[in-house]
Design a protein around this motif. Structure first.
Motif: not given
Length: 453
Positions: A151-154, A156-167, A225-237
């Motif tokens: 299952k893909l996640s969306r 907030i800007d409409g882009s699709l991403y896979t949980p765990g596969i985010v920048g 990184l594994w959040n299926p309900r992120n507002f954006k498709a990347h994370v800052s460490p």
């Protein structure tokens, strides 16, 4: 004379006391004063919820006031995304709400919403998504299905991403940390352990020792990184790296390039110790995932100063017999042989590409051929050891690559998404799919293999 009748006590009309559809009864002065004190404690709906800008909300950075830089009692303005301290009169959050007309705030510790400057708590289920982004939670069923869900996640800007596969954001020069954190996030038992905070929340540390912060920050990053309900498709460490800088005593920083193998070794050992790990093989999730066993045999070799006849005489003795699987250690007259006695669930392979001498660092850019599946370690085991292993085949799950010059190069990582079998290449914020045949053509540096079960 005329009689004057005293008018009855004045009673407030309904529309004068009605407030957010709550109509209090007329009370005595003493009761009324008590109700006034408790009025602001009543949770209410807020007319300013439509002013919230979710695209501005970023909870990855350090939770401190943007004015006073304090970490105590910090609130996030949900209109502009900035952090401010307090919510009482004359606090930075209160001043911001009056000056800018921003009214909705979130306490970053208690996860409660407030409307300022009126200072009342907001109870509304439409804000649950903001709570989840700040503090994602995972059930056991959810974790169990992570490696099988497609299952893909969306965002907030409409882009699709896979949980765990985010920048991961590169703040300045922390790509060497990013690739290690991405690789470890796909070590299944390690990921599953840190996705549920209750697994490590009861770890007790000695008084005054706050090494647990490193564990806490890594868990928070793993859940983001594994959040299926992120507002954006990347994370800052950002918070994770600040903990690394602190507990490595500035050995690893995000303002200058470092070596991933040094960081990986330090990080795994630091996590192991912070989780109260010891020498026992099941003392921490780190040892459970990566610890194997081996025997080391050491034997003398003849000195180079001896002539051929003396060397030949010595080599004829049992002490100097030569055997496969041996190498000469640097500046030592010993040969060492390693014998694996127990295979670990996850195997880390390191290809030594950098050689440091007095003047500069050299890099060996040789392309090393390797399979991404079906790597059998049976040939490295003795017959007795083979019998105790049900399986000896490993599959690649992460591959860290170095590109460019030794001191100015960059790092990227290849990650396998198990649910689809698709490989992805991640370099900071950039995530692209890649064919497995292309992975073997890269200058591989660190690899993580998973033992089949």
């Amino acid at each position: 004379m005329y009689s004057h009748k005293r008018s009855p006590p004045y009673k407030r009309r309904k529309h004068e006391v009605e407030r957010d559809n709550i109509i209090p009864e007329v009370k005595s002065e003493e009761e009324d004063s008590k109700s006034t004190i408790q009025w602001n404690r009543i949770p209410r709906l807020c007319p300013y919820l439509d002013t919230i800008n979710r695209q501005y909300l970023d909870f990855d950075f350090e939770k401190l006031c943007s004015v006073s830089l304090t970490r105590i009692n910090v609130y996030a303005c949900l209109v502009c995304g900035k952090y401010f301290q307090g919510r009482g009169t004359n606090t930075h959050a209160y001043t911001h709400s009056v000056a800018e007309g921003h009214h909705v705030f979130l306490n970053l510790q208690t996860l409660k919403f407030y409307c300022l400057p009126d200072n009342y708590e907001i109870i509304d289920s439409s804000l649950d998504d903001i709570k989840y982004v700040l503090n994602p939670t995972f059930t056991e069923d959810h974790i169990r299905n992570l490696d099988s869900s497609t299952k893909l996640s969306r965002a907030i800007d409409g882009s699709l991403y896979t949980p765990g596969i985010v920048g991961l954001n590169n703040i300045k020069a922390n790509d060497y940390c990013n690739v290690v954190l991405q690789a470890l996030s796909h070590v299944t038992p390690l990921r599953n352990y840190f996705l549920r905070e209750e697994n490590y929340s009861k770890v007790k540390r000695p008084p005054g020792d706050s090494a647990y912060l490193l564990v806490q920050r890594f868990g928070e990053l793993m859940r983001k990184l594994w959040n299926p309900r992120n507002f954006k498709a990347h994370v800052s460490p950002h918070e994770m790296l600040q903990a690394v800088v602190l507990w490595s005593k500035k050995q690893f920083q995000f303002t200058q390039q470092g070596d991933p193998i040094d960081f990986l070794s330090w990080f795994l050992n630091a996590l192991h110790r912070a989780l109260n790990g010891n020498k026992k093989k099941d003392s921490s999730i780190i040892y459970k995932s990566f610890l194997g066993n081996m025997k080391i045999y050491t034997r003398k070799i003849p000195s180079t100063d001896l002539n051929d006849k003396e060397k030949k005489t010595l080599l004829a003795t049992a002490e100097y017999q030569e055997t496969e699987k041996e190498y000469k250690t640097y500046k030592e007259n010993f040969m060492k042989r390693f014998e694996i006695t127990r295979l670990p669930p996850y195997l880390i392979l390191y290809i030594k590409r950098f050689t440091k001498n007095t003047f500069y660092i050299e890099k060996n850019p040789t392309i090393v051929n390797f399979p991404v599946k079906n790597v059998d370690f049976a040939e490295f085991l003795t017959p007795d050891v083979k019998e105790i292993h049900e399986n000896t085949i490993y599959d690649l799950v992460a591959n860290i690559v170095h590109d460019g010059e030794p001191t100015k190069g960059t790092y990227r990582v290849h990650i396998l998404q198990k649910s689809t079998g698709q490989w992805y290449e991640m370099q900071d914020l950039h995530v692209t799919d890649i064919l497995p045949q292309m992975i073997t053509l890269t200058e591989a540096y660190i690899q993580i293999y998973e033992l089949r079960t």
